[in-house]
Design an enzyme around this catalytic site. Sequence first.
Site, PDB file in Angstrom:
ATOM      1  N   HIS A   1       6.166  46.156  37.380  1.00 45.19           N
ATOM      2  CA  HIS A   1       7.451  46.570  37.952  1.00 45.19           C
ATOM      3  C   HIS A   1       8.258  45.360  38.399  1.00 45.19           C
ATOM      4  CE1 HIS A   1       6.002  45.729  41.991  1.00 45.19           C
ATOM      5  NE2 HIS A   1       5.080  46.678  41.946  1.00 45.19           N
TER       6      HIS A   1
ATOM      7  N   CYS B   1      -0.188  45.046  41.821  1.00 40.37           N
ATOM      8  CA  CYS B   1       0.592  45.241  40.598  1.00 40.37           C
ATOM      9  C   CYS B   1       1.032  43.913  39.996  1.00 40.37           C
ATOM     10  CB  CYS B   1       1.818  46.104  40.896  1.00 40.37           C
ATOM     11  SG  CYS B   1       1.413  47.795  41.385  1.00 40.37           S
TER      12      CYS B   1
END
Length: 449
Positions: free
Chosen positions: A155, A163
Amino acid sequence: MQMSSKSALSFRIGAFALIAAAATFLSGCDEGGLGSNSRAYAPIAPETLALMKEKDTTKAAPVLIRTYKKESELEIWKMKSDGRYALLKTYPVCRWSGQLGPKTREGDRQVPEGFYSITPAQMKPNSAYYLAFNVGYPNAYDRALGHDGGSIMVHGICSSAGCFSMTDPQIGEIYAIVREGFSAGQREVQMQSYPFRMTAENMAKYRLDPNIGFWKQLKEGSDNFEVTQQEVTVGVCSKHYVFNATPVNGRFDPDGPCPQLKQDEGVRNLVAAKETRDDAKVAELAAQGVKPVRTVYADGGGHPSFSSIFAYASRPDALARGPIDIALDEGKARKGRASPVVQMAAGKLNASAPDVKLADARDVTGAIAPTAPAKEAEKPWMFAHLFGGEKPAEPAEPAAPAPVAANEPLVPQFADVPLPPHRSDSAARPAATSEGTSSSNPALAQAEH
Protein backbone atom coordinates in the site's frame (compact mmCIF):
# COMPACT_ATOMS: atom_id res chain seq x y z
CA MET A 1 23.18 16.53 -8.02
CA GLN A 2 21.32 19.87 -7.93
CA MET A 3 17.59 19.79 -8.56
CA SER A 4 16.02 22.44 -10.75
CA SER A 5 13.73 24.91 -8.98
CA LYS A 6 10.76 23.22 -10.67
CA SER A 7 11.88 19.75 -9.54
CA ALA A 8 12.55 21.00 -6.03
CA LEU A 9 9.08 22.52 -5.85
CA SER A 10 7.52 19.27 -7.09
CA PHE A 11 9.45 17.28 -4.50
CA ARG A 12 8.34 19.60 -1.69
CA ILE A 13 4.71 19.48 -2.79
CA GLY A 14 4.89 15.68 -2.93
CA ALA A 15 6.53 15.51 0.49
CA PHE A 16 3.87 17.82 1.94
CA ALA A 17 1.16 15.54 0.53
CA LEU A 18 2.88 12.55 2.16
CA ILE A 19 2.96 14.39 5.50
CA ALA A 20 -0.71 15.26 5.28
CA ALA A 21 -1.66 11.69 4.40
CA ALA A 22 0.47 10.18 7.15
CA ALA A 23 -1.06 12.53 9.71
CA THR A 24 -4.53 11.31 8.77
CA PHE A 25 -4.15 7.56 9.35
CA LEU A 26 -2.64 5.21 11.85
CA SER A 27 0.52 3.32 10.98
CA GLY A 28 -0.30 -0.11 9.63
CA CYS A 29 -2.43 -1.69 6.93
CA ASP A 30 -5.70 0.23 6.82
CA GLU A 31 -8.40 -0.29 4.23
CA GLY A 32 -10.78 2.35 5.53
CA GLY A 33 -13.99 3.35 3.85
CA LEU A 34 -13.37 6.08 1.32
CA GLY A 35 -16.17 5.21 -1.06
CA SER A 36 -15.55 5.35 -4.79
CA ASN A 37 -11.87 5.95 -5.54
CA SER A 38 -11.14 7.27 -9.02
CA ARG A 39 -7.37 6.83 -8.61
CA ALA A 40 -7.90 3.04 -8.70
CA TYR A 41 -8.79 3.44 -12.39
CA ALA A 42 -6.01 5.83 -13.39
CA PRO A 43 -4.27 4.79 -16.64
CA ILE A 44 -0.68 3.59 -16.79
CA ALA A 45 1.68 6.45 -17.64
CA PRO A 46 2.75 6.72 -21.31
CA GLU A 47 6.41 6.42 -20.27
CA THR A 48 5.74 3.08 -18.61
CA LEU A 49 3.77 1.84 -21.62
CA ALA A 50 6.71 2.80 -23.83
CA LEU A 51 9.03 0.84 -21.51
CA MET A 52 6.75 -2.18 -21.84
CA LYS A 53 7.02 -2.01 -25.62
CA GLU A 54 10.79 -1.76 -25.34
CA LYS A 55 10.78 -4.89 -23.14
CA ASP A 56 8.65 -6.86 -25.64
CA THR A 57 5.57 -6.87 -23.44
CA THR A 58 2.22 -5.08 -23.14
CA LYS A 59 -0.05 -3.79 -20.40
CA ALA A 60 -2.26 -6.87 -20.90
CA ALA A 61 0.60 -9.35 -20.36
CA PRO A 62 0.77 -11.30 -17.06
CA VAL A 63 2.52 -9.70 -14.07
CA LEU A 64 4.88 -11.13 -11.45
CA ILE A 65 6.22 -9.36 -8.32
CA ARG A 66 9.47 -9.93 -6.42
CA THR A 67 10.39 -8.10 -3.18
CA TYR A 68 13.57 -7.86 -1.09
CA LYS A 69 13.40 -6.58 2.47
CA LYS A 70 17.08 -5.86 3.17
CA GLU A 71 17.55 -3.99 -0.11
CA SER A 72 14.09 -2.36 0.29
CA GLU A 73 13.14 -3.01 -3.34
CA LEU A 74 10.04 -4.23 -5.17
CA GLU A 75 10.32 -5.52 -8.75
CA ILE A 76 7.57 -5.71 -11.35
CA TRP A 77 8.14 -8.38 -14.02
CA LYS A 78 6.04 -8.73 -17.18
CA MET A 79 5.67 -11.68 -19.52
CA LYS A 80 7.22 -11.20 -22.96
CA SER A 81 5.91 -12.57 -26.24
CA ASP A 82 8.07 -15.71 -25.84
CA GLY A 83 6.42 -16.59 -22.51
CA ARG A 84 9.39 -15.63 -20.37
CA TYR A 85 9.33 -12.79 -17.85
CA ALA A 86 11.40 -9.62 -18.14
CA LEU A 87 12.12 -7.13 -15.38
CA LEU A 88 10.05 -4.05 -16.12
CA LYS A 89 10.76 -1.77 -13.16
CA THR A 90 12.41 -1.79 -9.74
CA TYR A 91 10.71 0.41 -7.13
CA PRO A 92 12.46 1.47 -3.90
CA VAL A 93 10.30 0.49 -0.91
CA CYS A 94 9.56 3.45 1.34
CA ARG A 95 8.97 1.46 4.54
CA TRP A 96 8.88 -2.12 5.82
CA SER A 97 8.84 -3.23 9.44
CA GLY A 98 10.18 -5.97 11.70
CA GLN A 99 13.28 -8.10 11.08
CA LEU A 100 14.66 -10.33 8.35
CA GLY A 101 12.81 -13.61 8.66
CA PRO A 102 9.28 -14.95 8.19
CA LYS A 103 6.09 -13.66 9.72
CA THR A 104 4.82 -16.13 12.33
CA ARG A 105 2.03 -14.46 14.31
CA GLU A 106 -0.40 -11.59 14.30
CA GLY A 107 1.08 -8.42 15.73
CA ASP A 108 4.76 -9.35 15.27
CA ARG A 109 5.24 -6.48 12.79
CA GLN A 110 6.94 -8.93 10.43
CA VAL A 111 6.70 -8.52 6.67
CA PRO A 112 6.12 -12.08 5.41
CA GLU A 113 8.60 -14.04 3.32
CA GLY A 114 7.60 -16.76 0.88
CA PHE A 115 5.56 -17.37 -2.26
CA TYR A 116 2.12 -15.74 -2.33
CA SER A 117 -0.78 -15.34 -4.74
CA ILE A 118 -2.71 -12.13 -5.39
CA THR A 119 -6.19 -12.45 -6.93
CA PRO A 120 -8.58 -9.76 -8.20
CA ALA A 121 -10.59 -10.11 -4.97
CA GLN A 122 -7.53 -9.00 -3.01
CA MET A 123 -7.35 -5.60 -4.71
CA LYS A 124 -8.29 -2.73 -2.37
CA PRO A 125 -9.36 0.28 -4.47
CA ASN A 126 -10.84 2.06 -1.43
CA SER A 127 -7.88 1.64 0.91
CA ALA A 128 -7.27 4.50 3.32
CA TYR A 129 -3.61 4.02 2.41
CA TYR A 130 -4.16 5.49 -1.06
CA LEU A 131 -4.39 2.11 -2.85
CA ALA A 132 -3.58 -1.40 -1.71
CA PHE A 133 -3.71 -5.09 -2.47
CA ASN A 134 -3.52 -8.07 -0.11
CA VAL A 135 -0.47 -10.29 -0.69
CA GLY A 136 -2.24 -13.49 0.40
CA TYR A 137 -0.58 -14.21 3.76
CA PRO A 138 -0.86 -16.79 5.27
CA ASN A 139 -0.30 -19.27 2.47
CA ALA A 140 -0.39 -23.09 2.72
CA TYR A 141 3.20 -23.20 4.02
CA ASP A 142 2.48 -20.61 6.73
CA ARG A 143 -0.67 -22.41 7.84
CA ALA A 144 1.11 -25.77 7.98
CA LEU A 145 3.58 -24.25 10.45
CA GLY A 146 0.80 -22.67 12.51
CA HIS A 147 1.62 -19.11 11.50
CA ASP A 148 -1.28 -16.70 11.90
CA GLY A 149 -2.20 -13.07 11.20
CA GLY A 150 -3.49 -11.61 7.99
CA SER A 151 -4.39 -8.55 5.90
CA ILE A 152 -0.78 -7.96 4.84
CA MET A 153 -0.80 -5.38 2.07
CA VAL A 154 1.28 -3.56 -0.46
CA HIS A 155 0.00 0.00 0.00
CA GLY A 156 0.94 3.68 0.04
CA ILE A 157 1.66 6.40 2.63
CA CYS A 158 5.10 5.08 3.73
CA SER A 159 3.78 3.56 6.97
CA SER A 160 4.25 -0.12 7.89
CA ALA A 161 3.27 -2.43 10.73
CA GLY A 162 3.83 -5.61 8.73
CA CYS A 163 3.13 -4.35 5.21
CA PHE A 164 5.14 -3.33 2.15
CA SER A 165 4.62 0.43 2.12
CA MET A 166 5.33 2.51 -0.96
CA THR A 167 4.84 6.18 -1.78
CA ASP A 168 1.44 7.11 -3.22
CA PRO A 169 2.70 7.64 -6.82
CA GLN A 170 4.48 4.27 -6.68
CA ILE A 171 1.49 2.28 -5.47
CA GLY A 172 -0.65 4.13 -8.02
CA GLU A 173 1.46 2.76 -10.87
CA ILE A 174 1.97 -0.70 -9.35
CA TYR A 175 -1.77 -1.02 -8.73
CA ALA A 176 -2.54 0.02 -12.31
CA ILE A 177 -0.09 -2.52 -13.77
CA VAL A 178 -1.57 -5.36 -11.68
CA ARG A 179 -5.12 -4.20 -12.47
CA GLU A 180 -4.47 -4.33 -16.23
CA GLY A 181 -3.08 -7.84 -15.92
CA PHE A 182 -6.29 -8.96 -14.23
CA SER A 183 -8.43 -7.10 -16.77
CA ALA A 184 -6.75 -9.10 -19.53
CA GLY A 185 -7.58 -12.41 -17.86
CA GLN A 186 -4.69 -13.15 -15.48
CA ARG A 187 -6.16 -15.15 -12.61
CA GLU A 188 -3.38 -14.77 -10.03
CA VAL A 189 -0.24 -12.66 -9.67
CA GLN A 190 2.64 -14.51 -8.03
CA MET A 191 4.50 -12.51 -5.39
CA GLN A 192 7.91 -13.80 -4.33
CA SER A 193 8.94 -12.17 -1.05
CA TYR A 194 12.58 -12.56 0.03
CA PRO A 195 14.63 -11.37 3.01
CA PHE A 196 17.35 -10.21 0.60
CA ARG A 197 18.59 -10.98 -2.90
CA MET A 198 19.36 -14.69 -2.88
CA THR A 199 22.98 -14.41 -3.97
CA ALA A 200 25.91 -16.56 -2.90
CA GLU A 201 27.34 -13.49 -1.16
CA ASN A 202 24.25 -13.07 1.00
CA MET A 203 23.96 -16.79 1.69
CA ALA A 204 27.58 -16.75 2.89
CA LYS A 205 26.97 -13.73 5.09
CA TYR A 206 23.86 -15.25 6.70
CA ARG A 207 25.01 -18.89 6.75
CA LEU A 208 24.59 -19.16 10.54
CA ASP A 209 21.41 -17.12 10.89
CA PRO A 210 18.65 -19.13 12.65
CA ASN A 211 16.47 -18.67 9.54
CA ILE A 212 19.01 -20.10 7.09
CA GLY A 213 17.15 -23.40 6.60
CA PHE A 214 14.00 -21.56 5.58
CA TRP A 215 15.96 -19.15 3.40
CA LYS A 216 17.56 -22.08 1.54
CA GLN A 217 14.03 -23.17 0.62
CA LEU A 218 13.30 -19.69 -0.71
CA LYS A 219 16.56 -19.69 -2.64
CA GLU A 220 15.55 -22.93 -4.35
CA GLY A 221 12.37 -21.21 -5.53
CA SER A 222 14.35 -18.15 -6.61
CA ASP A 223 16.80 -20.33 -8.53
CA ASN A 224 13.92 -22.02 -10.34
CA PHE A 225 12.63 -18.63 -11.47
CA GLU A 226 16.03 -17.30 -12.46
CA VAL A 227 17.02 -20.27 -14.63
CA THR A 228 13.65 -20.39 -16.43
CA GLN A 229 12.42 -16.76 -16.27
CA GLN A 230 8.96 -18.29 -15.85
CA GLU A 231 6.48 -18.32 -13.00
CA VAL A 232 7.38 -20.97 -10.44
CA THR A 233 4.88 -23.71 -9.67
CA VAL A 234 4.66 -23.87 -5.88
CA GLY A 235 3.53 -26.79 -3.74
CA VAL A 236 3.75 -27.55 -0.03
CA CYS A 237 4.15 -30.99 1.53
CA SER A 238 5.71 -32.21 4.76
CA LYS A 239 5.67 -28.54 5.87
CA HIS A 240 8.17 -27.72 3.15
CA TYR A 241 8.09 -25.80 -0.14
CA VAL A 242 8.32 -27.82 -3.37
CA PHE A 243 8.98 -26.03 -6.66
CA ASN A 244 8.21 -26.86 -10.29
CA ALA A 245 6.98 -30.35 -9.38
CA THR A 246 3.61 -32.09 -9.59
CA PRO A 247 2.40 -35.16 -7.69
CA VAL A 248 2.37 -38.33 -9.80
CA ASN A 249 -0.81 -39.40 -8.02
CA GLY A 250 -3.03 -37.48 -5.67
CA ARG A 251 -2.23 -34.02 -4.44
CA PHE A 252 0.02 -32.06 -2.09
CA ASP A 253 -0.77 -32.29 1.61
CA PRO A 254 1.01 -29.44 3.47
CA ASP A 255 1.00 -31.47 6.69
CA GLY A 256 1.54 -34.93 5.22
CA PRO A 257 4.50 -36.64 3.57
CA CYS A 258 5.49 -35.58 0.07
CA PRO A 259 4.12 -37.81 -2.70
CA GLN A 260 6.10 -39.12 -5.63
CA LEU A 261 6.86 -36.07 -7.77
CA LYS A 262 7.22 -35.45 -11.47
CA GLN A 263 9.68 -32.75 -12.57
CA ASP A 264 11.11 -31.40 -15.79
CA GLU A 265 14.58 -32.96 -15.96
CA GLY A 266 16.03 -30.05 -17.89
CA VAL A 267 14.86 -27.47 -15.34
CA ARG A 268 15.94 -29.65 -12.42
CA ASN A 269 19.44 -29.99 -13.91
CA LEU A 270 19.73 -26.23 -14.46
CA VAL A 271 18.68 -25.53 -10.87
CA ALA A 272 21.08 -28.16 -9.52
CA ALA A 273 23.96 -26.67 -11.52
CA LYS A 274 23.21 -23.19 -10.19
CA GLU A 275 23.01 -24.48 -6.63
CA THR A 276 26.36 -26.24 -7.04
CA ARG A 277 28.00 -23.04 -8.31
CA ASP A 278 26.50 -20.97 -5.51
CA ASP A 279 27.45 -23.49 -2.81
CA ALA A 280 31.04 -23.46 -4.06
CA LYS A 281 31.03 -19.66 -3.96
CA VAL A 282 29.69 -19.66 -0.39
CA ALA A 283 32.49 -22.02 0.67
CA GLU A 284 35.05 -19.86 -1.13
CA LEU A 285 33.81 -16.68 0.56
CA ALA A 286 33.85 -18.34 3.98
CA ALA A 287 37.42 -19.51 3.36
CA GLN A 288 38.37 -15.97 2.38
CA GLY A 289 37.18 -14.66 5.74
CA VAL A 290 33.60 -13.51 5.18
CA LYS A 291 32.18 -13.58 8.70
CA PRO A 292 28.71 -14.93 9.47
CA VAL A 293 26.35 -12.31 10.89
CA ARG A 294 22.78 -11.71 11.85
CA THR A 295 21.35 -8.33 10.86
CA VAL A 296 19.16 -6.77 13.53
CA TYR A 297 16.82 -3.80 13.04
CA ALA A 298 15.12 -1.59 15.62
CA ASP A 299 12.03 -2.02 13.41
CA GLY A 300 12.61 -2.62 9.72
CA GLY A 301 13.86 -0.08 7.23
CA GLY A 302 13.33 1.77 4.00
CA HIS A 303 15.24 2.56 0.84
CA PRO A 304 17.98 5.20 1.25
CA SER A 305 16.51 7.22 -1.62
CA PHE A 306 13.69 8.23 0.78
CA SER A 307 15.98 9.34 3.61
CA SER A 308 14.85 12.97 3.30
CA ILE A 309 11.26 12.01 4.20
CA PHE A 310 11.98 9.32 6.80
CA ALA A 311 10.98 11.79 9.54
CA TYR A 312 7.39 11.39 8.31
CA ALA A 313 7.38 7.61 7.94
CA SER A 314 6.12 5.23 10.62
CA ARG A 315 8.49 4.88 13.59
CA PRO A 316 11.14 7.36 12.40
CA ASP A 317 13.11 6.69 15.60
CA ALA A 318 13.63 3.09 14.50
CA LEU A 319 14.67 4.15 11.00
CA ALA A 320 17.23 6.57 12.45
CA ARG A 321 18.99 3.75 14.30
CA GLY A 322 19.48 1.66 11.19
CA PRO A 323 20.48 -2.03 11.04
CA ILE A 324 23.35 -3.64 12.95
CA ASP A 325 25.28 -6.72 11.85
CA ILE A 326 25.82 -9.00 14.86
CA ALA A 327 28.84 -11.27 14.39
CA LEU A 328 28.04 -14.94 15.01
CA ASP A 329 30.45 -17.48 16.47
CA GLU A 330 31.30 -20.02 13.78
CA GLY A 331 32.97 -22.33 16.26
CA LYS A 332 31.41 -24.19 19.13
CA ALA A 333 28.72 -22.15 20.91
CA ARG A 334 30.04 -20.57 24.07
CA LYS A 335 29.06 -22.18 27.33
CA GLY A 336 27.63 -20.36 30.30
CA ARG A 337 25.72 -17.10 30.56
CA ALA A 338 25.04 -15.13 27.41
CA SER A 339 26.52 -11.67 27.03
CA PRO A 340 24.56 -8.79 28.64
CA VAL A 341 23.55 -7.37 25.26
CA VAL A 342 22.13 -10.73 24.13
CA GLN A 343 20.28 -11.19 27.42
CA MET A 344 18.88 -7.71 27.05
CA ALA A 345 17.67 -8.52 23.53
CA ALA A 346 16.02 -11.68 24.81
CA GLY A 347 14.23 -9.73 27.55
CA LYS A 348 16.09 -11.61 30.31
CA LEU A 349 18.00 -8.69 31.81
CA ASN A 350 16.86 -5.29 33.01
CA ALA A 351 18.40 -2.26 31.32
CA SER A 352 19.52 -0.93 34.70
CA ALA A 353 21.83 -3.90 35.33
CA PRO A 354 25.38 -2.65 35.98
CA ASP A 355 27.05 -4.63 33.19
CA VAL A 356 24.65 -3.52 30.42
CA LYS A 357 25.76 -0.81 28.05
CA LEU A 358 22.52 1.02 27.40
CA ALA A 359 23.58 2.28 23.95
CA ASP A 360 24.42 -1.26 22.81
CA ALA A 361 21.18 -2.73 24.13
CA ARG A 362 19.12 0.01 22.58
CA ASP A 363 20.79 -0.38 19.22
CA VAL A 364 20.32 -4.17 19.17
CA THR A 365 16.72 -4.37 20.31
CA GLY A 366 15.12 -1.02 19.65
CA ALA A 367 13.45 -1.52 23.03
CA ILE A 368 15.14 1.12 25.15
CA ALA A 369 14.30 4.71 24.31
CA PRO A 370 15.46 7.42 26.73
CA THR A 371 12.65 9.71 25.63
CA ALA A 372 9.50 9.33 23.58
CA PRO A 373 9.71 10.65 20.01
CA ALA A 374 8.99 14.35 19.84
CA LYS A 375 5.62 15.38 18.51
CA GLU A 376 5.39 17.22 15.23
CA ALA A 377 4.75 20.52 16.99
CA GLU A 378 8.01 20.10 18.91
CA LYS A 379 10.06 19.75 15.71
CA PRO A 380 10.19 23.14 13.99
CA TRP A 381 12.90 21.79 11.68
CA MET A 382 10.42 19.46 9.94
CA PHE A 383 8.89 22.02 7.62
CA ALA A 384 12.12 24.04 7.51
CA HIS A 385 13.98 20.97 6.31
CA LEU A 386 11.53 20.32 3.49
CA PHE A 387 11.11 23.94 2.47
CA GLY A 388 14.65 25.20 2.56
CA GLY A 389 15.78 25.09 6.20
CA GLU A 390 18.70 23.30 7.77
CA LYS A 391 18.89 19.54 7.90
CA PRO A 392 18.62 17.96 11.38
CA ALA A 393 21.72 16.42 12.90
CA GLU A 394 22.49 12.88 11.83
CA PRO A 395 22.10 10.17 14.52
CA ALA A 396 25.29 9.01 16.20
CA GLU A 397 26.93 5.82 15.02
CA PRO A 398 25.89 2.87 17.24
CA ALA A 399 28.48 1.00 19.24
CA ALA A 400 29.28 -2.42 17.81
CA PRO A 401 28.21 -5.26 20.12
CA ALA A 402 30.51 -8.18 20.80
CA PRO A 403 30.22 -11.35 18.67
CA VAL A 404 27.72 -13.89 19.98
CA ALA A 405 27.13 -17.58 19.45
CA ALA A 406 24.83 -18.56 16.60
CA ASN A 407 22.31 -20.22 18.89
CA GLU A 408 21.83 -17.27 21.21
CA PRO A 409 18.55 -15.33 20.81
CA LEU A 410 19.06 -11.77 19.59
CA VAL A 411 15.69 -10.22 18.94
CA PRO A 412 12.79 -9.96 21.40
CA GLN A 413 9.21 -10.65 20.39
CA PHE A 414 7.76 -7.27 19.55
CA ALA A 415 4.65 -7.93 21.65
CA ASP A 416 6.94 -7.92 24.72
CA VAL A 417 8.59 -4.61 23.85
CA PRO A 418 6.85 -1.28 24.55
CA LEU A 419 6.73 0.57 21.25
CA PRO A 420 6.92 4.37 21.07
CA PRO A 421 3.71 6.10 19.96
CA HIS A 422 3.12 6.33 16.23
CA ARG A 423 3.68 9.75 14.73
CA SER A 424 0.06 9.95 13.64
CA ASP A 425 -1.56 8.78 16.90
CA SER A 426 -2.67 12.28 17.86
CA ALA A 427 -4.48 12.65 14.55
CA ALA A 428 -6.01 9.17 14.52
CA ARG A 429 -9.56 8.78 13.39
CA PRO A 430 -11.87 7.40 16.10
CA ALA A 431 -12.78 4.23 14.22
CA ALA A 432 -10.32 3.15 11.52
CA THR A 433 -7.33 1.08 12.56
CA SER A 434 -5.82 -1.82 10.65
CA GLU A 435 -6.94 -3.26 7.34
CA GLY A 436 -10.48 -4.51 7.74
CA THR A 437 -10.67 -3.67 11.46
CA SER A 438 -12.48 -1.01 13.49
CA SER A 439 -11.57 -0.01 17.02
CA SER A 440 -11.18 3.07 19.15
CA ASN A 441 -8.57 1.37 21.32
CA PRO A 442 -5.13 2.98 20.68
CA ALA A 443 -3.39 -0.24 21.73
CA LEU A 444 -5.15 -2.16 18.96
CA ALA A 445 -4.25 0.55 16.50
CA GLN A 446 -0.56 -0.31 16.87
CA ALA A 447 -1.03 -3.93 15.76
CA GLU A 448 -1.08 -5.04 12.16
CA HIS A 449 -3.57 -7.76 11.17
